[in-house]
Structure formats: C-alpha cells, structure tokens
Design a protein around this motif. Structure first.
Motif, short mmCIF file in Angstrom:
data_model
loop_
_atom_site.label_atom_id
_atom_site.label_comp_id
_atom_site.label_asym_id
_atom_site.label_seq_id
_atom_site.Cartn_x
_atom_site.Cartn_y
_atom_site.Cartn_z
N LEU B 51 0.83 -1.21 0.00
CA LEU B 51 0.00 0.00 0.00
C LEU B 51 0.87 1.25 0.00
O LEU B 51 0.63 2.20 -0.76
CB LEU B 51 -0.90 -0.05 1.23
CG LEU B 51 -2.12 0.86 1.21
CD1 LEU B 51 -3.05 0.41 0.11
CD2 LEU B 51 -2.82 0.81 2.54
N ILE B 52 1.92 1.24 0.84
CA ILE B 52 2.81 2.40 0.89
C ILE B 52 3.51 2.55 -0.45
O ILE B 52 3.65 3.66 -0.98
CB ILE B 52 3.84 2.24 2.03
CG1 ILE B 52 3.13 2.25 3.38
CG2 ILE B 52 4.86 3.36 1.99
CD1 ILE B 52 4.01 1.88 4.54
N PRO B 59 9.10 2.19 -6.26
CA PRO B 59 9.18 0.82 -6.80
C PRO B 59 9.99 -0.14 -5.94
O PRO B 59 9.69 -1.33 -5.91
CB PRO B 59 9.83 1.02 -8.17
CG PRO B 59 10.18 2.45 -8.28
CD PRO B 59 9.61 3.20 -7.16
N HIS B 60 10.99 0.38 -5.21
CA HIS B 60 11.82 -0.56 -4.46
C HIS B 60 11.04 -1.22 -3.32
O HIS B 60 11.38 -2.30 -2.86
CB HIS B 60 13.10 0.12 -3.94
CG HIS B 60 12.92 0.94 -2.71
ND1 HIS B 60 12.60 2.27 -2.75
CD2 HIS B 60 12.97 0.61 -1.40
CE1 HIS B 60 12.50 2.73 -1.52
NE2 HIS B 60 12.71 1.75 -0.68
N LEU B 61 9.95 -0.55 -2.89
CA LEU B 61 9.15 -1.15 -1.82
C LEU B 61 8.39 -2.39 -2.30
O LEU B 61 8.04 -3.25 -1.51
CB LEU B 61 8.18 -0.12 -1.25
CG LEU B 61 8.75 0.78 -0.15
CD1 LEU B 61 7.68 1.72 0.37
CD2 LEU B 61 9.32 -0.03 1.00
N TYR B 62 8.13 -2.46 -3.63
CA TYR B 62 7.47 -3.67 -4.14
C TYR B 62 8.37 -4.87 -3.92
O TYR B 62 7.93 -5.95 -3.55
CB TYR B 62 7.17 -3.52 -5.64
CG TYR B 62 6.01 -2.60 -5.94
CD1 TYR B 62 4.73 -2.95 -5.54
CD2 TYR B 62 6.19 -1.42 -6.62
CE1 TYR B 62 3.65 -2.13 -5.80
CE2 TYR B 62 5.13 -0.58 -6.89
CZ TYR B 62 3.86 -0.94 -6.48
OH TYR B 62 2.81 -0.13 -6.74
N TRP B 63 9.67 -4.67 -4.18
CA TRP B 63 10.63 -5.77 -3.95
C TRP B 63 10.65 -6.16 -2.49
O TRP B 63 10.69 -7.33 -2.14
CB TRP B 63 12.04 -5.33 -4.40
CG TRP B 63 12.15 -5.30 -5.88
CD1 TRP B 63 12.18 -4.20 -6.67
CD2 TRP B 63 12.19 -6.43 -6.76
NE1 TRP B 63 12.25 -4.56 -7.99
CE2 TRP B 63 12.26 -5.93 -8.07
CE3 TRP B 63 12.18 -7.81 -6.54
CZ2 TRP B 63 12.30 -6.76 -9.17
CZ3 TRP B 63 12.23 -8.64 -7.63
CH2 TRP B 63 12.29 -8.11 -8.94
N SER B 64 10.63 -5.11 -1.66
CA SER B 64 10.65 -5.36 -0.21
C SER B 64 9.41 -6.15 0.21
O SER B 64 9.49 -7.07 1.03
CB SER B 64 10.75 -4.00 0.49
OG SER B 64 10.30 -4.10 1.77
N ALA B 65 8.25 -5.80 -0.39
CA ALA B 65 7.02 -6.52 -0.06
C ALA B 65 7.11 -7.97 -0.51
O ALA B 65 6.70 -8.89 0.23
CB ALA B 65 5.82 -5.85 -0.72
N ALA B 169 8.20 -0.14 11.57
CA ALA B 169 8.65 1.19 11.97
C ALA B 169 9.46 1.82 10.84
O ALA B 169 9.30 3.01 10.53
CB ALA B 169 9.48 1.09 13.24
N ALA B 170 10.34 1.02 10.20
CA ALA B 170 11.18 1.55 9.13
C ALA B 170 10.32 2.01 7.95
O ALA B 170 10.52 3.10 7.42
CB ALA B 170 12.17 0.48 8.68
N THR B 171 9.35 1.18 7.56
CA THR B 171 8.54 1.58 6.41
C THR B 171 7.65 2.77 6.75
O THR B 171 7.37 3.59 5.89
CB THR B 171 7.65 0.44 5.91
OG1 THR B 171 7.09 -0.22 7.01
CG2 THR B 171 8.42 -0.52 5.05
N MET B 177 14.10 0.74 4.35
CA MET B 177 15.55 0.86 4.33
C MET B 177 16.07 0.58 2.93
O MET B 177 15.35 0.04 2.10
CB MET B 177 16.14 -0.17 5.31
CG MET B 177 15.77 0.15 6.73
SD MET B 177 16.11 -1.20 7.84
CE MET B 177 14.64 -2.15 7.77
N PRO B 178 17.35 0.90 2.66
CA PRO B 178 17.90 0.55 1.35
C PRO B 178 17.83 -0.96 1.12
O PRO B 178 17.88 -1.74 2.07
CB PRO B 178 19.35 1.01 1.44
CG PRO B 178 19.37 2.03 2.50
CD PRO B 178 18.27 1.70 3.44
N MET B 179 17.75 -1.33 -0.15
CA MET B 179 17.53 -2.73 -0.51
C MET B 179 18.61 -3.66 0.04
O MET B 179 18.32 -4.77 0.50
CB MET B 179 17.50 -2.82 -2.04
CG MET B 179 16.72 -3.98 -2.56
SD MET B 179 15.04 -3.89 -1.99
CE MET B 179 14.71 -5.59 -1.81
#
Lengths: 319, 221
Positions: B51-52, B59-65, B169-171, B177-179
């Motif tokens: 969602l975030i 886009p990097h948050l998609y990888w994180s998800a 907390a980080a998100t 955070m960085p990948m």
C-alpha cells in the motif's frame, strides 16, 4: 393525528415489536445451530410454544419464597422491555431514545442482573447461590468492557445518545474506515456472548451442574415466572444485538418516524440483519468450545483490552 | 467526517490489525497457533508495504514486499512449523505472569509507545507518520513476549515478531531501508532461525526440555 400521540404509538410499537420478535430470534439461532451440528432442528416457533406451555401451568413456589422472588420476574421483564424501547432499532425518532442515553441502558441491564441474582439467592438452595455468584462475577467483568465499547462510538460522534451515533454514521460524508470501531466490534461480540450466557462462557442448552450459570439461577422458577424470566433473557439477547446494530451497522434505521415507507424499509432491514446476526451467533457457538469458568476473566479482560485499544488507536490516529 | 484519503485510512486499519495480532500472540498458549499468527503478521506487513509502495510511488518497496511475503509468510512459518512438529512442543507452558496481568502490562506499554511516538510523528512528513506509535507498540509487545515466555521456540517467535515491528517502523517513518540492508536482514533472520533450530535440539539433548530456566542452573554442576 396528534404528533405526541403518534410518537407514543411509535414508541409502543417498537417495544411490542422487540418483545414479539425476541423468541423468534432465539428460535432462529437454535435452528441454525442444529443445522450446523447436523441435528434435526427444532421448529422455528418452538420458543413461543414453550412460553404458551409455561403460561398455562400452575406456578409452584418454595415455602420460604419472599415477595422478592415472586416480583423479580416482573421487574426483570419490565427492565428488558424498557431497554428495548430505548434502543433505536427501527427508527431514531423515539421519545424514550432521546431521554435515556446508553449509560442509562447499561444501568438498566445492571438492575435486571441484580434482581435475578437476589431472587436466585432468595430460596437459599446452593445452586441458586452458585449461579448468582457466577453471574455477578461475569457481570462485573463484562460491564466495564461494554462501557468502553460504547465510549469508542461516543468518542467518534461526540454524544452518549444512541440516536446521535446512528445519525452520525448514516449522515457521514464519503467512506470512512474506523479502526477503533473494528476493535470495539470484536470486543462487543465477546461481551455479548458473555452477558447472554452463550457458549464460550455458558451453555444455554445444558443443565450440567458444574458449568451452568444462567440456568442455575432459574432452577427454582416454574410456570409464568419461568416464562417471564426466559422471555426476559431472550429479550436481553435481542437488545444486545440491536445495540450492536446501532453502533456498528445502523443501515436501514429510519431517521424520521413520520412516513410509513422508511419505517417499513427499516423493519425489513432489521429482520434481515437479525437473521444474519443469528446465523453468525450460531456459527460462533458451533466453532468454539466452552471455556472453563476460570478462563472467563481472561476472555472478558481481553474484551476490555480490545475496547481500550480501540480508544487509544482512535486517539493516536485521529480517525 | 474525516478528510483522510482512503489509502491512509486503509493503512491505519492494517496498522491496527498488526497491533491486534501482537496482542493475540502475547496471549496465545499453543505454539502452532503462535506460528500461524506470526505468518498473519507477515501478511499484514506485506499488504501495508504494498500500500505504501503504491501511494508513495516507490518501486523498491514492491521488492521489499515480495521479500516479506516469501520470507515471513512462506519460509519462516514453514520452518518453524516443521521444528514444532519435530520437537513435539505443541503446547507451550503457561507464561510467567498470568494472562490478564500480561494484557494490562501490554496496555500500559501501548500507552507508553503512543505517548513516545507523538512528538516524533509530529515532525515526520511521510503519509504514514501516525503509525509510528503502533510500530513502537508492536516492538515493545514483542519484548514483553520475550520476557514472559519460557520455552526456546516461543522466544524465537517473539524475536521474529520484534523484527516485524522494526520493519514496520522503518517503512512507516522513512519509507523503508535501502535494498541491500533489507536483503541482509532477511538473510540474517533466515540464518538465525536455522541456527536456533540446531540450538533447540542441543538444548533438548542436554536438558530433556526446551524450558530456558534450565540454562540458569548451568554453573551449579
């Protein structure tokens, strides 16, 4: 018609409706439970037949019974009917609903509980006393949780009156998700189960002496007194479910009582919602096992915790 | 009555769900259900990260998800369930404090965390700033769970819940955070659980039980 007379008729109609529908709701829950547990279901109208049978019988009273014992069924039934009149289940345009707020409603429930417990201890049999003590223990744990649930809704709409809460939800612009109400909803279901002697806390279908709470208090009652007590307990379930509707699902409740069309629609909506709620209740009762009595404080403190968390989340997120 | 955009509201609901899951974990007695709750926490975390990512266009948050989904919903619960089955620790011993007290202490921690986060979130500029209080509360509740539980498996689950809280907390404060760091943490957690798994068998071999109180008596013999 004179508007005052009309309001009076509307108010009376709602109370009578609640009293008439409560046995049907209990019959529906029993039927759903039977289906889910693959037993053959009792007829839907069985509670009415039970009431008719009990009203026809002659009452037997213990020789030591005091007037309190005879009077308690009428008091309990009366308070439950009055609460049904206060809760805006069909329309918010009720004279009594404007006069008494939800905190008065909690007080009414407490009055009924005190009278049931006193009457149970009146005869002096050990079972009655046992049931009364257990009932008071459940009550003192459930009441703060119920109040906290109500405060969640009050905080959102800035009023302790149930009609204002209903109007606030129905008139809200746009779509708003309230996480605090989700917490309060779960807590409310837990309180509802505990207060109405449903399965995780008490089994309404058993007379097993070690586990019963509500039934233990009614053991000495017979005939019309028993009928009124049973009817009052069904009415209590009906009232609780209707409070749930006003807080969490007020859709369909008529904002004005003057026209017949919205009233009819509200009535249909109420019946549909009651059918859904009864089915959900049956599912909850089927999938959960009865808790040991010593786990009841844990169950109810979880309800209290959820309601308080709802308040905190509301204060943090501001929604 | 509220002017918040729908995505933010949904995020608040997810954050509230995370808090609810933390409390459920705090009071759950059966180890197997605890693992399932942990997996649910991971799923909620994945949804909130997605969602975030969608609202903030990162886009990097998609990888994180995706990483969260594979590691925290798939791999770790699977490993833990296998461990629980092989060790035969279906039922955890009672917590050190009784459950109602534990819940009240948890409530106090939540109030503390919310109070602590208020000034910080007032300074932040992200859309998710208000959920920092909940992230802090999740971290503190995981600490409480670590303190109140006795057996080794539940302690590891508490440790993983703590990691979930930190990730949230980080998100919520800095959009993740960085990948490289995230990949490193995921790998660390994974390896950590493997190592813990070996430890479990060692502890059980030594003491015939996974109760960590036996570790305190080491000096005497």
């Amino acid at each position: 018609m004179n508007p005052h007379a009309y309001a009076f008729v509307l108010q009376l109609g709602e109370a009578v409706l609640a009293v008439a529908l409560a046995p049907l709701l209990v019959g529906w829950v029993a039927q759903c439970r039977a289906w889910l547990q693959s037993r053959s279901a009792p007829p839907l109208l069985q509670p009415y037949r039970t009431l008719r049978k009990l009203f026809r019988k002659d009452a037997a009273l213990a020789t030591h019974a005091s007037p309190l014992f005879r009077g308690a069924p009428y008091v309990v039934f009366g308070t439950m009917t009055l609460s049904a009149a206060i809760i805006p289940s069909v329309t918010v345009d009720l004279p009594l609903a404007q006069v008494a707020d939800a905190i008065a409603l909690v007080g009414l429930f407490a009055t009924a509980r005190v009278f049931i417990a006193l009457a149970a201890m009146d005869i002096g049999t050990p079972f009655g006393t046992l049931g009364a003590r257990r009932e008071m223990m459940i009550g003192f744990l459930a009441e703060p949780a119920l109040l906290m649930v109500l405060f969640n809704a009050f905080l959102l709409f800035g009023s302790t009156a149930l009609p204002t809460v209903v109007e606030g939800t129905l008139r809200a612009e746009g779509f708003a998700l309230h996480p605090s109400l989700a917490f309060a909803g779960v807590a409310f279901v837990m309180v509802l189960l505990a207060e109405n002697a449903r399965i995780p806390i008490d089994n309404p279908a058993t007379h097993l002496e070690l586990t019963m709470i509500h039934e233990a208090m009614l053991l000495e009652y017979s005939a019309r007194h028993l009928a009124l007590m049973e009817w009052a307990s069904w009415l209590k379930l009906f009232n609780y479910i209707c409070i749930g509707f006003t807080l969490f699902a007020p859709w369909g409740i008529a904002l004005h009582g003057a026209e017949p069309a919205p009233l009819l629609l509200a009535l249909l909506a109420l019946v549909a919602k009651l059918a859904c709620a009864g089915a959900v209740l049956a599912v909850i009762e089927t999938v959960s096992a009865k808790l040991r009595l010593f786990r009841a404080p844990e169950f109810l403190s979880a309800a209290f915790l959820l309601a308080v968390l709802g308040l905190l989340v509301h204060l943090l997120l501001g929604t | 009555m509220s002017a918040l955009p729908f995505a933010t509201q949904l995020l608040h609901v997810l954050a509230a769900g995370l808090l609810l899951l933390s409390f459920a974990m705090l009071t759950q007695r059966r180890t197997r259900r605890l693992v399932v709750l942990l997996a649910w926490q991971g799923a909620v975390l994945t949804a909130s990260t997605l969602l975030i990512a969608a609202t903030a266009h990162l886009p990097h948050l998609y990888w994180s998800a995706a990483l969260t989904l594979t590691v925290k919903v798939g791999l770790l619960p699977w490993l833990l369930l296998r461990l629980v089955r092989r060790l035969g620790v279906e039922r955890d011993s009672e917590p050190l404090v009784n459950v109602p007290t534990l819940m009240l202490v948890g409530l106090a921690l939540v109030i503390f965390a919310f109070g602590l986060a208020q000034p910080i979130s007032a300074l932040a500029t992200t859309v998710t700033r208000q959920t920092l209080g909940i992230a802090l509360a999740v971290i503190l509740l995981a600490f409480l769970m670590l303190i109140a539980r006795r057996t080794a498996v539940t302690q590891v689950i508490g440790f993983l819940a703590l990691e979930n809280g930190l990730f949230f907390a980080a998100t919520s404060t800095t959009y993740g955070m960085p990948m490289v760091i995230e990949l490193g943490i995921a790998l660390d957690v994974l390896v950590g659980v493997f190592v813990f798994g070996i430890f479990f068998f060692q502890i059980r071999e030594q003491f015939d039980s996974l109760d960590l109180q036996h570790l305190e008596a080491l000096k005497e013999d």
